[in-house]
Design a protein around this motif. Structure first.
Motif, mmCIF file in Angstrom:
data_model
loop_
_atom_site.group_PDB
_atom_site.id
_atom_site.type_symbol
_atom_site.label_atom_id
_atom_site.label_comp_id
_atom_site.label_asym_id
_atom_site.label_seq_id
_atom_site.Cartn_x
_atom_site.Cartn_y
_atom_site.Cartn_z
ATOM 1 N N ALA A 17 50.714 129.196 -13.818
ATOM 2 C CA ALA A 17 51.016 129.568 -12.511
ATOM 3 C C ALA A 17 49.610 129.979 -12.040
ATOM 4 N N LYS A 21 46.072 123.984 -10.395
ATOM 5 C CA LYS A 21 46.213 122.735 -10.814
ATOM 6 C C LYS A 21 46.867 121.867 -9.564
ATOM 7 N N GLY A 40 56.835 121.716 -10.083
ATOM 8 C CA GLY A 40 57.292 123.116 -10.029
ATOM 9 C C GLY A 40 58.159 123.365 -8.561
ATOM 10 N N TYR A 43 61.987 122.848 -9.856
ATOM 11 C CA TYR A 43 62.460 124.115 -10.452
ATOM 12 C C TYR A 43 62.598 125.173 -9.508
ATOM 13 N N GLY A 86 59.262 131.472 -7.163
ATOM 14 C CA GLY A 86 58.655 131.102 -8.386
ATOM 15 C C GLY A 86 59.148 131.636 -9.820
ATOM 16 N N ALA A 89 62.400 130.120 -10.406
ATOM 17 C CA ALA A 89 62.053 128.794 -11.058
ATOM 18 C C ALA A 89 61.940 128.882 -12.620
ATOM 19 N N SER A 90 61.191 130.030 -13.048
ATOM 20 C CA SER A 90 60.766 129.891 -14.174
ATOM 21 C C SER A 90 62.055 130.256 -15.283
ATOM 22 N N ALA A 93 64.186 127.139 -15.645
ATOM 23 C CA ALA A 93 63.559 126.413 -16.362
ATOM 24 C C ALA A 93 63.520 126.366 -17.732
ATOM 25 N N ASP A 122 54.673 120.729 -18.549
ATOM 26 C CA ASP A 122 55.070 119.510 -19.642
ATOM 27 C C ASP A 122 55.102 118.244 -19.282
ATOM 28 N N ILE A 123 54.131 117.838 -18.154
ATOM 29 C CA ILE A 123 53.897 116.420 -17.929
ATOM 30 C C ILE A 123 53.358 115.758 -19.047
ATOM 31 N N ARG A 171 55.463 135.528 -16.330
ATOM 32 C CA ARG A 171 55.608 134.127 -16.213
ATOM 33 C C ARG A 171 54.862 133.133 -17.429
ATOM 34 N N ASP A 175 57.171 130.969 -19.718
ATOM 35 C CA ASP A 175 57.152 129.518 -19.796
ATOM 36 C C ASP A 175 56.443 129.048 -21.073
#
Ligand code: DC
Length: 223
Positions: A17, A21, A40, A43, A86, A89-90, A93, A122-123, A171, A175
């Protein structure tokens, strides 16, 4: 004899986070004329839908149903940019069912003709392990906390820097520590630590890395 199809030029931008990026991915999209997906947001959207429905973020079925119904037009909602989104989402996920339900959306985006830039966790490892260009963008937690705090201030969210730093650490742990597709650099990712860089400097460095990957990819797909 059939000519082999040129594979799409996929750029994977992973990292924790507020590492920069998102800005880097947007810059790469412009520089290489490729569409960008901020994964992101998927999620975040699932987390917000679960919260709005009054369901538990820890219930994998509730979250997986929201993920299965997700459509692209839900991703413009400004609420997805909040601190609460956020965190939600975490939490959603971590559920493998949620990650599975979001897989097709991401892979379809990645495989579009010409290619794409995707940013997430995880791309490079799961969504597009064959991507010819992979970056893992990092920065020290304190630097990231300051960046995220400034963003939240600009959005009108009143929160202390200490609380944002605590969010970031929690996070990172969740994550990176989960069993399903934990955040980690792919073995062939280039690490870009942006702690000491301005965002323009970081975006330039990323562009150079991707230019080199593109040149290699062009050579290996010639002919
Ligand atoms: O990049 P972001 O801060 O908007 O992501 C929010 C959360 O979503 C993040 O803490 C973990 C999850 N996520 C994920 O597990 N895999 C992704 N590819 C993208 C995000």
């Amino acid at each position: 004899m059939s000519v082999p199809e040129k594979p799409p030029f996929v750029v994977a931008v992973d990292g924790p986070a507020a590492s920069g990026k998102g800005t880097i991915a947007t810059g790469l999209g412009k520089a290489f004329d490729l569409p960008v997906l901020d994964t992101g947001l998927l999620y975040r959207c699932v987390g917000v839908v679960v919260l709005r429905a009054g369901e538990s973020l820890d219930d994998p079925d509730a979250a997986a149903s929201a993920a299965a119904l997700l459509t692209a037009d839900q991703l413009d909602d400004p609420e997805l940019r909040t601190r609460a989104a956020g965190e939600a989402a975490s939490r959603v996920a971590v559920h493998p069912k949620v990650r599975d339900a979001l897989l097709d959306f991401q892979r379809t985006f990645a495989r579009q003709e010409g290619g794409a830039v995707l940013d997430g966790r995880d791309i490079g490892t799961v969504i597009a392990p064959d991507a010819p260009a992979k970056l893992f963008v990092t920065a020290a937690p304190k630097v990231r906390a300051e960046r995220r705090w400034k963003q939240l201030q600009a959005q009108g969210e009143a929160v202390s820097l200490e609380d944002v730093l605590a969010d970031i650490r929690r996070r990172d742990e969740r994550d990176g520590g989960r069993d399903a597709a934990p955040m980690r650099p792919a073995a062939d990712a280039v690490l870009l630590d942006t702690s000491e860089m301005t965002i323009d400097h970081a975006a330039d460095a990323a562009r150079r890395i991707v230019e080199a990957a593109r040149a290699r990819w062009n050579t290996s797909n010639e002919g």
